[in-house]
Motif scaffolding. Structure first.
Motif, PDB file in Angstrom:
ATOM      1  N   ARG A  35     -79.404 -64.410 -43.205  1.00 43.23           N
ATOM      2  CA  ARG A  35     -78.928 -65.596 -42.459  1.00 43.23           C
ATOM      3  C   ARG A  35     -77.424 -65.510 -42.208  1.00 43.23           C
ATOM      4  O   ARG A  35     -76.909 -66.147 -41.301  1.00 43.23           O
ATOM      5  CB  ARG A  35     -79.256 -66.872 -43.252  1.00 43.23           C
ATOM      6  N   ASN A  36     -76.698 -64.718 -43.030  1.00 37.45           N
ATOM      7  CA  ASN A  36     -75.245 -64.564 -42.843  1.00 37.45           C
ATOM      8  C   ASN A  36     -74.943 -63.524 -41.760  1.00 37.45           C
ATOM      9  O   ASN A  36     -75.799 -62.707 -41.426  1.00 37.45           O
ATOM     10  CB  ASN A  36     -74.589 -64.108 -44.153  1.00 37.45           C
ATOM     11  N   ASP A  37     -73.700 -63.551 -41.270  1.00 37.20           N
ATOM     12  CA  ASP A  37     -73.308 -62.550 -40.262  1.00 37.20           C
ATOM     13  C   ASP A  37     -72.544 -61.393 -40.914  1.00 37.20           C
ATOM     14  O   ASP A  37     -71.867 -60.628 -40.239  1.00 37.20           O
ATOM     15  CB  ASP A  37     -72.467 -63.197 -39.153  1.00 37.20           C
ATOM     16  N   TYR A  38     -72.623 -61.286 -42.233  1.00 35.66           N
ATOM     17  CA  TYR A  38     -71.976 -60.172 -42.943  1.00 35.66           C
ATOM     18  C   TYR A  38     -72.930 -59.647 -44.013  1.00 35.66           C
ATOM     19  O   TYR A  38     -73.864 -60.325 -44.431  1.00 35.66           O
ATOM     20  CB  TYR A  38     -70.653 -60.628 -43.590  1.00 35.66           C
ATOM     21  N   TYR A  39     -72.671 -58.418 -44.445  1.00 32.59           N
ATOM     22  CA  TYR A  39     -73.490 -57.808 -45.493  1.00 32.59           C
ATOM     23  C   TYR A  39     -73.050 -58.285 -46.877  1.00 32.59           C
ATOM     24  O   TYR A  39     -71.902 -58.639 -47.081  1.00 32.59           O
ATOM     25  CB  TYR A  39     -73.361 -56.279 -45.453  1.00 32.59           C
ATOM     26  N   GLY A  40     -73.977 -58.265 -47.812  1.00 34.53           N
ATOM     27  CA  GLY A  40     -73.619 -58.494 -49.212  1.00 34.53           C
ATOM     28  C   GLY A  40     -74.164 -59.774 -49.806  1.00 34.53           C
ATOM     29  O   GLY A  40     -74.282 -59.889 -51.016  1.00 34.53           O
ATOM     30  N   GLY A  41     -74.501 -60.785 -48.945  1.00 36.80           N
ATOM     31  CA  GLY A  41     -75.029 -62.040 -49.492  1.00 36.80           C
ATOM     32  C   GLY A  41     -74.121 -62.594 -50.576  1.00 36.80           C
ATOM     33  O   GLY A  41     -72.905 -62.698 -50.396  1.00 36.80           O
ATOM     34  N   ASP A  42     -74.726 -62.909 -51.723  1.00 38.27           N
ATOM     35  CA  ASP A  42     -73.937 -63.429 -52.852  1.00 38.27           C
ATOM     36  C   ASP A  42     -72.971 -62.394 -53.406  1.00 38.27           C
ATOM     37  O   ASP A  42     -72.004 -62.738 -54.072  1.00 38.27           O
ATOM     38  CB  ASP A  42     -74.877 -63.879 -53.979  1.00 38.27           C
TER      39      ASP A  42
END
Length: 459
Positions: A35-42
């Protein structure tokens, strides 16, 4: 989206990215969404703008902190143990070609109000300020016993059985003091609490040998760290997945986990579209009670972690001016049930501007005043550059995250819905890899096997 996938992976945290990379290499058809526009999440690494947007919306970063692009601040600080399981996965998948590593300068432990280097050999034990003269002799005997242990030579066992005798019995045999047991169990074996002492000594032996062999590998500490921050790790595994045919979609909202009449997973709905797949793997945030069909509970909260990010204008005092360090405050030293971890990195690792140091203090929350629980860690940092970062009032630490720890209620084998655990408070990756291995075995039906090669580290 008419085609069907073998696996849909939700969330680009490190656990999910490792799994999608490994599954793609295995020949599975993988779709990976976030759902984010970047890698890595939390477990992302954020630049200054992203950091302020997350923690202080509407506030601009001060110009004195330098350029936005100089920063890659980890939301979840963890170091890689040089001879550990994550290193083996990086080497096995050849992901190391996308990454450069640098050593963490020092591994320290807090005891009796002071920070000291963690001794990891007989000679370091003899020189360590952590112990008195007689205790040093006993600790030297303990380390010699560990290094000299040979499975097939009973003469090296000194009458002890690692598979049957508890770690307490081994400590008692060498008459080690409580403080020595503290740094061995928490700063070397990296246990979160003291429950390990009543269990068979084998696992603790394995953990200490892993620590000492990692230490011997590069010298200063047993830890390595990727240049440009931990956010490089999920991106590198995403690249691996893409090479083997994996498809990635960022900034894609997931509206529903779709199941059939028997409750088995059949797909993921995003708006009007539904992606069909045989299995789904995802982080707990995609499977909260609100998303579950018919209110079926898929994850339970298992505690909380507090992490505070602080910018310093100096190395942490009493760490030999190290440009990076891990400090562990064992629970017993501050009358807690859980250890407090400090991870510090700097411009040497290309994660912040020159002359800035990023220190992150974390622990498992035990009370309704979590900010006070990390106070012993914050006290070791010296002057905190960002004055609004710390204060005495509740909620006055600005760069702070209190994150729930979620655990899936089921293994996923009955409904093909495999949910990963939240990231714990440890400042190393061994528990993350245990999770990867556990999910892999349930998804694929066989244990994960890794080949051995070497990983290169910058001096």
């Amino acid at each position: 989206m008419d085609e069907e996938y073998d696996v849909v992976v939700l969330g680009t945290g490190l656990t999910e990215c490792i799994l999608s990379g490994l599954l793609s290499v295995e020949g599975k058809k993988v779709l990976h969404m976030d759902r984010n526009d970047y890698y890595g999440g939390d477990s992302a690494s954020l630049n200054l703008t992203q950091l302020y947007r997350k923690f202080r919306p509407g506030q601009e970063p001060p110009t004195e902190l330098g350029r936005d692009r100089d920063y890659a601040v980890d939301l979840i600080p963890k170091f890689i143990i040089a001879s550990g399981e994550l290193t083996k996965i990086l080497v096995h998948t050849d992901v190391t070609r996308y990454l450069e590593f640098k050593q963490i300068a020092g591994s320290f432990v807090y005891r009796d109000g002071k920070i000291s280097k963690v001794p990891s050999t007989e000679m370091e034990a003899v020189r360590s300020p952590l112990m008195g003269l007689f205790e040093k002799r006993r600790a030297k005997g303990f380390f010699e016993f560990l290094q000299g242990w040979k499975e097939d030579d009973p003469a090296t066992h000194q009458g002890l059985n690692l598979d049957a005798d508890s770690m307490k019995k081994v400590y008692d045999y060498f008459k080690l003091e409580p403080g020595t047991r503290d740094f061995i169990g928490h700063a070397m074996a990296l246990y979160l609490d003291d429950s390990y002492v009543e269990k068979p000594a084998r696992e603790t032996y394995d953990r200490i040998i892993l620590y000492t062999s990692s230490m011997a590998r590069y010298g200063k500490s047993p830890y390595i760290y990727p240049l440009y921050g931990l956010g490089e790790l999920p991106q590198s595994f995403a690249r691996l997945s893409a090479i083997y045919g994996g498809t990635y979609m960022l900034d894609k909202k997931v509206d529903e986990i779709v199941t059939d009449a028997d409750g088995k997973f059949v797909g993921v709905r995003c708006g009007e579209e539904t992606v069909k797949a045989k299995q789904v793997i995802g982080d707990p945030s995609y499977f909260g009670a609100g998303d579950a069909e018919g209110g079926k509970l898929r994850v339970v909260e298992d505690g909380k972690v507090i992490r505070a990010i602080c910018f310093l204008k100096h190395p942490i005092p009493d760490t030999n001016d190290s440009d990076s360090a891990q400090i562990i405050i064992p629970q017993n030293q501050v009358n807690r049930k859980n250890d407090i971890y400090i991870a510090m990195v700097s411009a040497t690792h290309n994660v912040c501007a020159k002359d800035i140091y990023v220190a992150i203090v974390s622990t498992i929350v035990e009370t309704d005043r979590p900010e006070q629980e990390i106070a012993p860690g914050l006290a070791l940092l010296g002057a905190i550059h960002d004055k609004s970062c710390v204060g005495t009032e509740r909620n006055s630490i600005r760069f702070v995250q209190i994150t729930p720890l979620y655990t899936p209620v089921a293994s996923g084998e009955s409904d093909n819905i495999f949910i990963t655990r939240s990231y714990d408070a440890t400042s190393h990756f061994e528990t993350v890899v245990e999770e990867v291995q556990s999910v892999w075995k349930r998804v694929v039906g066989k244990p994960l096997e890794l080949k051995k090669r070497e990983v290169e580290v910058q001096e």
